[in-house]
Design a protein around this motif. Sequence first.
Motif, PDB file in Angstrom:
ATOM      1  N   ALA A  12       0.829  -1.194   0.000  1.00 24.58           N
ATOM      2  CA  ALA A  12       0.000   0.000   0.000  1.00 24.58           C
ATOM      3  C   ALA A  12       0.866   1.246   0.000  1.00 24.58           C
ATOM      4  CB  ALA A  12      -0.910  -0.005   1.222  1.00 24.58           C
ATOM      5  N   LEU A  16       4.178   4.713  -3.942  1.00 27.66           N
ATOM      6  CA  LEU A  16       4.611   3.611  -4.819  1.00 27.66           C
ATOM      7  C   LEU A  16       3.954   3.728  -6.181  1.00 27.66           C
ATOM      8  CD1 LEU A  16       4.110   0.742  -2.201  1.00 27.66           C
ATOM      9  CD2 LEU A  16       6.307   1.657  -2.954  1.00 27.66           C
ATOM     10  N   THR A  24      10.237  -2.315  -2.937  1.00 33.25           N
ATOM     11  CA  THR A  24      11.174  -3.433  -2.773  1.00 33.25           C
ATOM     12  C   THR A  24      10.506  -4.592  -2.035  1.00 33.25           C
ATOM     13  OG1 THR A  24      11.993  -2.495  -0.699  1.00 33.25           O
ATOM     14  CG2 THR A  24      13.229  -1.948  -2.696  1.00 33.25           C
ATOM     15  N   HIS A  25       9.328  -4.327  -1.460  1.00 34.68           N
ATOM     16  CA  HIS A  25       8.698  -5.364  -0.637  1.00 34.68           C
ATOM     17  C   HIS A  25       8.112  -6.505  -1.458  1.00 34.68           C
ATOM     18  CE1 HIS A  25       9.629  -2.767   2.500  1.00 34.68           C
ATOM     19  NE2 HIS A  25       8.471  -2.199   2.734  1.00 34.68           N
ATOM     20  N   GLY A  74       0.552   3.630   9.480  1.00 33.95           N
ATOM     21  CA  GLY A  74       0.947   4.849  10.182  1.00 33.95           C
ATOM     22  C   GLY A  74      -0.243   5.528  10.831  1.00 33.95           C
ATOM     23  N   PRO A  75      -0.006   6.691  11.443  1.00 31.14           N
ATOM     24  CA  PRO A  75      -1.052   7.375  12.191  1.00 31.14           C
ATOM     25  C   PRO A  75      -1.894   8.341  11.356  1.00 31.14           C
ATOM     26  CG  PRO A  75       1.052   8.430  12.575  1.00 31.14           C
ATOM     27  CD  PRO A  75       1.306   7.315  11.617  1.00 31.14           C
TER      28      PRO A  75
END
Length: 416
Positions: A12, A16, A24-25, A74-75
């Motif tokens: 996500a 990207l 890279t994931h 994240g927040p």
Amino acid sequence: VSRPRTAAVICAGTELTEGIIQDTHVRFLSSELTAMGFTVVRGVQVPDNRGLFSEELARAVKDARVVVISGGLGPTSDDLTREIVAEAAGVPLEFHDEAWAAIKERFRGRSLPESNRKQAMAPRGFPLLANPNGTAPGFYGMVESALVVALPGPPSELRPLWTSRAAALLAERFDAPGAADVLWGTSLMVPESALEEALRDTGVEGVTWGTRVDEDRISFSLRGGDEERRARAFKDLTRHLGPVRIRAGDRKPAELLTQALRGAGVTLVTAESCTGGLLGKWMTDLPGSTAVYWGGIVAYSNEAKIRLLGVDARILEAAGAVSEQAVLAMAVGALDRSGAGLAVAVSGIAGPDGGTAEKPVGTVWAASARQGDARAVKFSFAGSRDLVRRRSAVASMLLAEAFLGGKGFLDTFANW
Ligand code: ATP
Ligand code: MG
């Protein structure tokens, strides 16, 4: 009970899909899943968009039994992974006190925005994966018939969490070969095609292999058969390509050199031309490098080689900056100017321009020096500028390692 081992990877992030950062994931997670015996049906990137992300998740849980999601934990308001997984699972979000306590602990008294509370939430019934390297924990649970695993986006958080927790979870649930049933090795300075050929030739019955290409090495996994057979395949490969280029475990060249330096109790100084600091970068990528890395000099121009390393201008005139004499002088100059016990120097023609008939693009000289002894080796690399530079950095690290080891130094690099 074994289940069909299919997996999908969803990364996500609008960063990207807009091409701002490179994913890279997908590569990392896909190769890990493949090494565990999963068939990866899809590896995709989705923007931080509720509709598109939801659709992708719905599709993935239909097509695969495992769905690994990265990022979006994240927040901020564009971090949607929690909400989207909860919605797909048909459960509400739940607040975890212990996760909130861990997040506050990480901030150590600094004021914590209220929006961070969101990071202590997970879909109800989804256990958390505590994240020792960041604020947001991961989580996992079932969505329809798929096990969904959500991991934080930063690579320094995702990789350790995957290795320490998520991989074991999948191995257990899917009866996949666990870490103990895979033999990892590293191949250095071997073109991918040559490695594949060598791996095919080893052909020990029941042993299969996979490769993972990284910037400084190719890691390979041998799985199947039993321990003895995997070890036999590894030995075969080592006989084929030599013990300098085939190593046990997944090891970066900088780690191997660091280990040799620690063993010998000396520090390293680098003198780099064509690699422009890459050796220094790779050495200092490793935590604790202070103990083994003195520092380095990037001497790119002839003037820098003369002024910073004390290379004799006559050498550069007569033999050129890419020559045996020049790299030897660079290595000795770096050694003399530093407090280090070992020097490594590299100078080459990375291209695309600058080649001549006598010194074509890819011609690289590397040298290593200790007090009273110095040696140089010539390499000739194919490939793009980027590839030649990376190969030069790896080659000079191996050279320094071998030089430190002493025995058969030059034989090691004959006929590369
Ligand atoms: P954070 O709490 O840092 O926001 P997060 O779980 O929400 O973490 P993201 O916001 O999606 O993760 O990504 C954080 C950073 O991690 C990105 O800015 C990027 O540098 C890196 N990152 C995320 N996804 C990837 C990816 N697929 N490949 C490489 N790097 C990535
Ligand atoms: Mg984020």
